[in-house]
Design a protein around this motif. Sequence first.
Motif, short mmCIF file in Angstrom:
data_model
loop_
_atom_site.label_atom_id
_atom_site.label_comp_id
_atom_site.label_asym_id
_atom_site.label_seq_id
_atom_site.Cartn_x
_atom_site.Cartn_y
_atom_site.Cartn_z
N ASP A 177 -6.49 3.02 11.05
CA ASP A 177 -6.38 3.23 9.87
C ASP A 177 -4.72 3.50 9.60
N GLN A 188 -1.04 7.56 -1.07
CA GLN A 188 -2.36 7.47 -2.25
C GLN A 188 -2.80 8.60 -2.52
N ASP A 189 -2.81 9.75 -1.37
CA ASP A 189 -3.32 10.88 -2.10
C ASP A 189 -2.61 11.75 -2.87
N ASP A 238 -12.27 9.58 10.71
CA ASP A 238 -11.68 8.84 9.57
C ASP A 238 -10.71 7.27 10.00
N ASP A 268 0.90 -1.21 -0.14
CA ASP A 268 0.04 0.18 0.04
C ASP A 268 0.93 1.29 -0.02
N ASP A 297 -2.30 6.22 3.19
CA ASP A 297 -3.33 7.01 2.71
C ASP A 297 -2.81 8.47 2.38
N ASN A 341 -2.96 14.65 7.82
CA ASN A 341 -3.99 13.49 8.04
C ASN A 341 -4.16 12.95 9.51
N TYR A 365 -2.52 6.22 8.05
CA TYR A 365 -2.60 7.25 7.59
C TYR A 365 -1.25 7.51 6.93
#
Length: 173
Positions: free
Chosen positions: A146, A154-155, A55, A8, A151, A47, A148
């Motif tokens: 989650d 990915q963002d 989230d 990921d 993420d 984040n 962060y």
Amino acid sequence: MANSASLDGYVHFEGFDSFERDAFDRKKIRAGMRKAGRLVMQKAQMNLALGGGRDGYPVSRTGATLDSIKAKVSRSGFLVRVAPTKTGAMKAYYPAYLHYGVKQGRRLGKLAPGAGVGKSNRRAKGVRAQALAARASGEWRITPRDNYMADALQDSSSQVQRLLAVAFADALS
């Protein structure tokens, strides 16, 4: 959310795979990697700071986790690693506890002398499996949060790819 090791947090872009590493100016590659790492680091901090409690992200109470997020370029310069690190303010590396969670109850230890079966003081057949199953089905002491960091990557992956493509193109000339 996956609690297993996965890719990921990995970005790959095409176009420069056919070149040898010696063809690139390493100073320009390292500069591009630093920019990309800084971008992902800032996004991860944002984040965590703004999404804390929502989230599925952990709540930032003292800011130690925010301060621990660092970007480090590898020695060769062709890789950047952005991750929370253990700082002096932390007693233990707790970002791992936040991501993977902690189950209720303690780990199985050695039996007390005389509490087991036979001369070697072993558990009875099936007792260990029952205890492990009971612990696995139990409640979470700290629920998994989650990721962060993944993420954030990915963002900002399109911006990172653009930055690195420019850096690799400049490093070739």
